[in-house]
Structures are given as structure tokens and as C-alpha cells.
Design an enzyme around this catalytic site. Structure first.
Site, PDB file in Angstrom:
ATOM      1  N   ALA A 130      -0.096  -0.547  -0.219  1.00 55.51           N
ATOM      2  CA  ALA A 130      -0.590  -0.756   1.146  1.00 55.51           C
ATOM      3  C   ALA A 130      -2.095  -1.019   1.110  1.00 55.51           C
ATOM      4  O   ALA A 130      -2.800  -0.621   0.168  1.00 55.51           O
ATOM      5  CB  ALA A 130      -0.277   0.461   2.003  1.00 55.51           C
ATOM      6  N   MET A 131      -2.592  -1.670   2.169  1.00 50.11           N
ATOM      7  CA  MET A 131      -3.998  -2.093   2.168  1.00 50.11           C
ATOM      8  C   MET A 131      -4.972  -0.915   2.195  1.00 50.11           C
ATOM      9  O   MET A 131      -6.147  -1.064   1.879  1.00 50.11           O
ATOM     10  CB  MET A 131      -4.274  -3.050   3.325  1.00 50.11           C
ATOM     11  CG  MET A 131      -3.989  -2.497   4.693  1.00 50.11           C
ATOM     12  SD  MET A 131      -4.228  -3.780   5.939  1.00 50.11           S
ATOM     13  CE  MET A 131      -3.479  -3.012   7.355  1.00 50.11           C
ATOM     14  N   ARG A 132      -4.483   0.270   2.558  1.00 40.41           N
ATOM     15  CA  ARG A 132      -5.393   1.423   2.562  1.00 40.41           C
ATOM     16  C   ARG A 132      -5.659   1.933   1.138  1.00 40.41           C
ATOM     17  O   ARG A 132      -6.552   2.730   0.918  1.00 40.41           O
ATOM     18  CB  ARG A 132      -4.816   2.543   3.432  1.00 40.41           C
ATOM     19  CG  ARG A 132      -3.479   3.078   2.984  1.00 40.41           C
ATOM     20  CD  ARG A 132      -2.966   4.152   3.934  1.00 40.41           C
ATOM     21  NE  ARG A 132      -1.655   4.669   3.555  1.00 40.41           N
ATOM     22  CZ  ARG A 132      -0.505   4.130   3.886  1.00 40.41           C
ATOM     23  NH1 ARG A 132      -0.496   3.013   4.615  1.00 40.41           N
ATOM     24  NH2 ARG A 132       0.640   4.668   3.511  1.00 40.41           N
ATOM     25  N   TYR A 133      -4.827   1.472   0.181  1.00 36.94           N
ATOM     26  CA  TYR A 133      -5.002   1.916  -1.202  1.00 36.94           C
ATOM     27  C   TYR A 133      -5.743   0.907  -2.071  1.00 36.94           C
ATOM     28  O   TYR A 133      -6.396   1.271  -3.029  1.00 36.94           O
ATOM     29  CB  TYR A 133      -3.636   2.197  -1.846  1.00 36.94           C
ATOM     30  CG  TYR A 133      -2.855   3.287  -1.165  1.00 36.94           C
ATOM     31  CD1 TYR A 133      -3.360   4.583  -1.073  1.00 36.94           C
ATOM     32  CD2 TYR A 133      -1.602   3.027  -0.608  1.00 36.94           C
ATOM     33  CE1 TYR A 133      -2.636   5.584  -0.440  1.00 36.94           C
ATOM     34  CE2 TYR A 133      -0.871   4.017   0.028  1.00 36.94           C
ATOM     35  CZ  TYR A 133      -1.399   5.302   0.113  1.00 36.94           C
ATOM     36  OH  TYR A 133      -0.695   6.282   0.740  1.00 36.94           O
ATOM     37  N   THR A 134      -5.580  -0.386  -1.760  1.00 37.43           N
ATOM     38  CA  THR A 134      -6.164  -1.407  -2.633  1.00 37.43           C
ATOM     39  C   THR A 134      -7.584  -1.752  -2.209  1.00 37.43           C
ATOM     40  O   THR A 134      -7.989  -1.518  -1.073  1.00 37.43           O
ATOM     41  CB  THR A 134      -5.310  -2.684  -2.614  1.00 37.43           C
ATOM     42  OG1 THR A 134      -5.254  -3.187  -1.278  1.00 37.43           O
ATOM     43  CG2 THR A 134      -3.899  -2.411  -3.106  1.00 37.43           C
TER      44      THR A 134
END
Length: 748
Positions: free
Chosen positions: A123-127
Site C-alpha cells: 500500500a502507498m502508506r508503506y512505499t
């Protein structure tokens, strides 16, 4: 045009058909121009362009620190792209995947998916992400007067209409998109090859697609697999802008095992393993013993296929897998882009590159004009500084004493407003540092630059040279070697059912009552088998279990049954009519098995026949297919195998003891029909069954013909046969006395 009408209460009304038509057209134009198709200039769709621009505005250059992807996506959808965050993030992920983009535009940190499952990204919160260095080719000139700016969706910000790409990115990374009524599928290409082709077109504007194809032979995918489309087909794709290409995995043999080391673009090793395993479970790959995925960090692709024995033909096995799995894939090509005129169109290679060159030359011209304006502005400022330096006391005096010093300065020193403003904005501390030499050095350098800019802007040839040098510089910095070799290969063929079967010797037996069975081996005695009461042996055919058994009935129709499906000879078989549906009253009069290219003689006792290939007897239809057209009251003769010898002779004998012999090449090869006359028998006599052909035989050198008539027999060989040699279709000569009623013949 939509016609409006007004009701009594002043409400507008419009015909539903007109409203829906306009609404759909508006929507389709929006999807085509603002969502699905790339622009020829920068090769980007709007969402991709907005992501790249938003990242540059966030300062996420290649040398910057990584920033959470959610931050970038937030800026993109909040400022420029009012759509779902997942769609924007997926577009961003695609630009970061080195297995999806030939030259990635985004440098990602974290889980950005894998070739096996491109959508397995975190998810974009991790990358985290920043721009890749290659993105500089799209953004480097954005602030140099080269971009046409448009208001964003709410009119509070500006966004670039097209980024000033320094290379034809539309070909380099390719794109796919589905609009309304049209789509685009542009494959990736190699930067060096694209630049070479572009430079050649720049120097030779009338260059043909065939000439450009010498520099740009075909697409170059982000994988090492082979492009197996013939070069002629690739040229046709570039000439029309449409077509299809194929990629095939690369494999080698290691200690008897087949090792796949590179997969086609967008192929998943996991899915391929599953496809092969499914075939093994369905017993469609008996020649494969084991399957392993040995891929690791050092070997990103290493799929091992273990053949069952060393006798397995690896080439043939891989050809089957290419035809039935994703080890070979086809890709549609549809070079549909939005041109410089703002219209979508499928463009051939020369038109596409010509339009990009036009865009690039226009961009470079704008950049040079922008720089020229800056140089001229700086020269005016330097001239003002020189005035200050030479008249510093007077300038200070005017500023101190005058209420409105600007007009006084303009009048006193013949300045324009910008120069007067610049003098007034100059800080006092700078006046102390002004040095005449430094100002003059800068003036000289700028004057030289101005002169160079004017020369380039005043000459199309110089402008083209500059564009060429800049293209070659980018190619040198970002170019790399071709990854996907272009190799012409034969068409992949899947195994048919017979290829997958073991090739064991079998003897197929047909009884008088039409019961069929198959015994293993060729050493059995068919007549010794057990038969039902009142039944007995009729035909036997020796062949292999992976061949078809071909039967011909009394009406001249042929039928086929796979030998491996027949019941075992341990029992008494099954009625052949349970599988086949011959005409009422028809009986089976011939049976044979063998190789498809084996040749046979098919003949009727009316004296007609022809040569046929065994494969021409094959049919899947249970009702059979027409093979031999039988004249009225005539019967089909047993099928004869044709030997390979060119000196073979056909012999035909009638029941009245007439015999004719002629070279086998006089009988034509047909797929079906009545055939040609073998021996001359009058039609009326044949119809009345007064005379008919007893037998037809084929003799090669040193073979003897034994003729039986009742209890008598005679042997004909060598010079004896010469008496009967003649042309096909002749009446023939009489056999010796006592053989006017021939029963049968034998070849020894």
C-alpha cells in the site's frame, strides 16, 4: 446542434436522443483526449504527466530523499487529478517497475510488486518514491519557456499541457490504454535505436519506414526473451501502425534438464508452472517427469523442466509448451497517439517520429527564445550597472534628493523603466562591490551567447544540428544495449493426441460381422482368436497404437478410428457400427493403418482407380467421407500399398483372363473421385457383371506374380510380364489357356 424548447413555466427541454448523444460524445472525447491515449510529444497519459510533475514540484529529484508514496498521490489527486487514489497509485507503481517500463520514471523503495504478480505491491502508506534519473529527460526544460500551461481542474493552479521530452518517450516506454471506440498498444523500444532512427529522419526528412527499420529493427521489451516475429512482419507493423508480435522464452539444456532463463514480457513464472503442471495432471505431458522453480536473487528466472528420459526431443517438447503456455505470448500493436494537432490517430513509424521531431524542434526554439530574452534582459541590467559604476555619486545624489528618482534617472541616463527599477532595487552594499572588469567580462560572455542564439534561431540547419547533438547526448547518458534479441523461429506446434501416445505395435482385427478389437504386438494369428458364434475373421491391419485405423465401406466411403481407443483383443471386441454410422446395408470391405504420407491404390472392379495418401482417408465424421465413386453394380477392391520404388508396375486382371501391366506413375494421385481407367472393360459389360476386375497388384523388380484359376496356377516373372506391358486403360492380353476364369492372384 441541440435544439432547446421552452415550456410555459420557462423550463428548458431537449430531446432525449439529442441529449444522450451529446453527453456520450462529450464523455468519449474526454476519455480519448484526457485519460486513455498518450501525447506524441512526451508519450505520457494525463495521469502519468501529473504524477511526474507533482513529484518534481515536491522536490523529489533523483538525488533527493525518498518520500512516502501517499504524499505524492495526495498531491496528485488533490491538485491535478480528481480521481481515485488507487488508480493514481497504480499508475505510479507501473512507472516504477523495471519489469513493466523499459526506462522507469519513478525510483521506488519498498515492495513495488514482482514479475510473477505485478499487482502484489504494498500500500502507498508503506512505499517511498522519488523520480528516476531518466525523468530528467522529461522535466529538465520545463522551466525554460518550453511548456504551455493550463489551469488545473479548479483553476487555482497551473499544470503543463505536455512535458518537454528530450527523446521520443512515446516509443521508449510504450503504453496501453482503452478509450471509447479506440485503444492504444505501443510496445517499448531501445533508446539508442530510437535515437539513431530519429537522427536519420532529421537528416533525411523523406526517409521511408524501411530505411528507419534498419536503425530500429523492432521493439525492445524489459526482458531478455526473444522476439520471434519475422522481420517482414515487424516492418509491416511500422508501416501501418498496427499488427501483432510474439515473444518466446529462452531455454537451454543442462545435464538433460530443460532450463528456462528468460520469460516473455508480462509473463508470470508462477502461472507458467501452473499451466505445465495442469497438463501433467491431465496426462497431456507424459514425456515430463518433474517441474521445479529454482528462481532466486541471483537467477531471477530459472524454471526447470525434467524430461522423462534422454530420448525425449527437447525441441519438440518446448515447441508444444510454446504453443500451449505463456512461454510464448502475442502482443497487439496499435500505435494510436494524440498528435501535435490534438487529434488521435494511428501513425506509422515515419509519421510518428516526424511529428515528434516537429514537437522537439518547436520546444528547442522556444527554449532558445526564452534564453535569448533572459540574456537581453541581463545585458540591459548590466548596462545599467555600468552606468551606476561610472556615475555612482550622481546616481546617489539623484536618489537622495529627488522625490521621484525613477523618471529623473530614466531621463538623465536614457534608461528604460526596467533598468531604472533595477538600479533603484540595487542595495547600497552592492555598489561598493561593483567592478568594471567583472561587468565587462559578463557582458562579453552574454554578447557571445546572444550572437550564438541568434545564429541558431536564424538557421534551420543549425537548429537541426543542435537537436541532433542533444539527442545523441541523451542516448549516450541513458542508452543501453538491446535486451530482447530479434530471432526468426518456426511456428510453435502443440502436440496432437497421437504425439502424446506411446508408439506400441498393435494388430487391429475386424470380424465378418463387424466386430473390432486391437491386440498388442504384430506376432499374433488373427484367425486363431475367439469369435462369437457364426462370426469369423475378416481383416487384420498391423500398425502402431498412436495411429488411426482407416476403414472403407462397400459404398466407397472412408472412416477413421484411433487405434489406442479400440477394445483389447482379450475379449471379442465391440461392433464397429457403435462408433461409426455407415449407410444402411453397407459393409466394410477394406481396413488399413500406417503413416499419414503412405500412398495407397484405391480401385473398383469396374476398372477405375487412383493413388491416394493415407491421410486423405482420415475424417472425424462418424458418417465417413466420400473416397471412391463406384460405377453402378461395381465393388471396391482391397487397398494396396504403393512401394517407394520408381520402377514399380501396376498389374490388373479381369475375370475373363485379360491382363494389363503399366508403370505406376501413369496412375494419377487424387484425394477422392472415380479415378482413371486402369484396364478397359466396356461399361455395359461391367454394369451387367459379365466382366470385372478380379485383382490389382503392384510389382517391383524381381517379384513374381502367381495367378490362380480353380486348381491351376501359373507363375509370371521377368520376361513373362513383358508380354502384358502396355499403356494404362488398354484392354490387355489374354492369359495362357486354362486361365480364362481367374479366381485370385498373389505377389511373391
Amino acid at each position: 446542434m441541440t435544439e432547446l424548447t421552452y415550456g410555459a413555466d420557462g423550463e428548458e427541454s431537449v430531446a432525449l436522443r439529442a441529449f444522450t448523444e451529446k453527453a456520450y460524445l462529450d464523455y468519449s472525447m474526454y476519455v480519448i483526449l484526457d485519460r486513455a491515449l498518450p501525447h506524441v510529444g512526451d508519450g505520457l497519459k494525463p495521469v502519468q504527466r501529473r504524477i511526474i510533475y507533482a513529484m518534481s514540484e515536491l522536490g523529489l529529484q533523483n538525488n533527493a530523499k525518498f518520500k512516502k508514496s501517499a504524499r505524492t498521490v495526495g498531491d496528485v489527486i488533490g491538485k491535478f487529478h480528481p480521481h481515485g487514489d488507487s488508480a493514481a497509485y497504480e499508475a505510479m507503481v507501473l512507472m516504477a517497475q523495471p519489469f513493466s517500463y523499459r526506462y522507469p520514471l519513478v525510483d521506488g523503495q519498498g515492495n513495488w510488486g514482482s514479475p510473477d504478480n505485478p499487482k502484489s505491491f504494498a500500500a502507498m502508506r508503506y512505499t517511498e518514491a522519488r523520480l528516476a534519473k531518466y525523468a530528467e529527460t522529461l522535466l529538465a526544460e520545463a522551466g525554460q519557456g518550453t511548456v504551455e500551461w493550463l489551469p488545473n481542474f479548479d483553476g487555482t493552479l497551473s499544470e503543463p499541457k505536455v512535458l518537454p521530452a528530450q527523446v521520443p518517450n512515446v516509443l521508449l516506454n510504450g503504453t496501453t490504454g482503452i478509450a471509447v471506440g479506440m485503444a492504444t498498444d505501443i510496445p517499448p523500444h531501445n533508446l539508442k535505436e530510437v535515437v539513431e532512427a530519429t537522427v536519420h529522419l532529421l537528416e533525411n526528412p523523406k526517409a521511408t519506414v524501411s530505411e528507419l527499420n534498419n536503425f530500429l529493427p523492432g521493439p525492445d521489451m524489459p526482458t531478455d526473451a526473444e522476439i520471434v516475429t519475422p522481420r517482414a512482419d515487424l516492418l509491416k507493423i511500422y508501416e501501418t501502425g498496427r499488427g501483432a508480435l510474439k515473444m518466446r522464452a529462452i531455454w537451454t539444456k543442462e545435464e538433460g534438464d530443460i532450463v528456462v532463463t528468460a520469460l516473455p514480457f508480462q509473463s508470470s513464472g508462477e502461472k507458467i508452472m501452473e499451466q505445465v503442471a495442469n497438463q501433467m495432471q491431465a496426462k497431456k505431458l507424459p514425456m515430463v517427469a518433474d517441474l521445479r522453480d529454482e528462481s532466486d536473487h541471483e537467477n531471477p528466472t530459472r524454471l526447470v523442466i525434467v524430461p522423462r528420459s534422454n530420448r525425449i526431443d527437447a525441441e519438440q517438447l518446448m515447441n508444444h509448451l510454446f504453443a500451449t503456455t505463456d512461454l510464448e505470448r502475442s502482443y497487439r500493436v496499435n500505435m494510436n497517439v494524440i498528435g501535435n494537432d490534438g487529434r488521435p490517430q494511428v501513425k506509422p513509424l515515419n509519421v510518428l517520429l516526424s511529428e515528434w521531431l516537429s514537437f522537439r524542434q518547436d520546444t528547442v526554439r522556444k527554449r532558445l527564445e526564452h534564453r535569448l530574452d533572459k540574456v537581453e534582459e541581463r545585458l540591459l541590467k548590466l548596462a545599467a550597472l555600468m552606468l551606476v559604476y561610472l556615475n555612482v555619486d550622481e546616481v546617489i545624489e539623484i536618489i537622495r534628493t529627488e522625490d521621484k528618482p525613477k523618471p529623473v534617472l530614466m531621463e538623465r541616463f536614457d534608461l528604460i523603466e526596467m533598468q531604472a527599477d533595477y538600479i533603484l532595487d540595487t542595495r547600497l552594499r552592492q555598489l561598493a562591490r561593483l567592478e568594471e572588469m567583472k561587468i565587462k567580462e559578463e557582458q562579453e560572455a552574454l554578447e557571445k551567447e546572444k550572437d550564438d542564439l541568434l545564429k541558431i534561431l536564424g538557421s534551420d540547419r543549425r537548429l537541426k544540428t543542435l537537436v541532433k547533438k542533444e539527442l545523441q547526448k541523451v542516448a549516450k547518458e541513458f542508452g543501453d544495449d538491446r535486451r530482447s534479441p530479434i530471432v526468426e523461429r518456426g511456428e510453435a506446434q502443440a502436440f496432437n493426441e497421437s504425439d502424446l501416445l506411446s508408439s506400441d505395435p498393435v494388430t487391429v482385427v475386424l470380424s465378418e460381422k463387424g466386430w473390432i478389437r486391437a491386440a498388442k504386438g504384430h506376432d499374433i494369428d488373427p484367425s486363431a482368436l475367439s469369435y462369437k458364434s457364426g462370426d469369423g475373421f475378416k481383416f487384420a491391419a498391423r500398425g502402431k497404437s498412436n495411429q488411426n485405423v482407416l476403414l472403407v465401406d462397400s459404398t466407397g466411403r472412408s472412416y477413421a478410428l484411433p487405434a489406442h481407443t479400440l477394445p483389447s483383443a482379450r475379449g471379442q471386441g465391440e461392433p464397429v457400427t457403435g462408433r461409426l454410422n455407415p449407410p444402411s446395408g453397407a459393409t466394410f470391405e477394406a481396413m488399413i493403418t500406417g503413416e499419414n504420407n503412405q500412398k495407397l491404390i484405391v480401385a473398383s472392379d469396374a476398372g477405375y482407380g487412383f493413388i491416394v495418401k493415407l491421410e486423405d482417408l482420415f475424417t472425424k465424421n462418424s458418417k465417413g467421407k466420400a473416397l471412391l465413386n463406384l460405377p453402378e453394380n461395381s465393388k471396391i477392391l482391397p487397398l494396396l500399398s504403393v512401394p517407394e520404388s520408381e520402377e514399380a508396375v501396376i498389374v490388373a486382371i479381369s475375370n475373363e483372363g485379360r491382363m494389363v501391366a503399366f508403370p505406376i506413375d501413369e496412375l494419377p494421385e487424387l484425394a477422392r473421385g472415380k479415378g482413371n481407367k486402369i484396364i478397359n472393360i466396356a461399361a455395359a459389360r461391367a454394369k451387367e457383371r459379365q466382366e470385372f476386375v478380379v485383382a490389382v497388384a503392384v510389382l517391383v523388380s524381381k517379384q513374381k506374380l502367381v495367378v490362380y484359376a480353380g486348381k491351376r496356377k501359373t507363375v509370371l516373372k521377368g520376361s513373362d510380364l513383358e508380354h502384358y506391358l502396355g499403356e494404362r486403360g488398354r484392354r490387355g492380353n489374354k492369359l495362357p489357356r486354362g486361365f480364362q476364369k481367374v479366381d485370385r492372384i498373389e505377389v511373391q
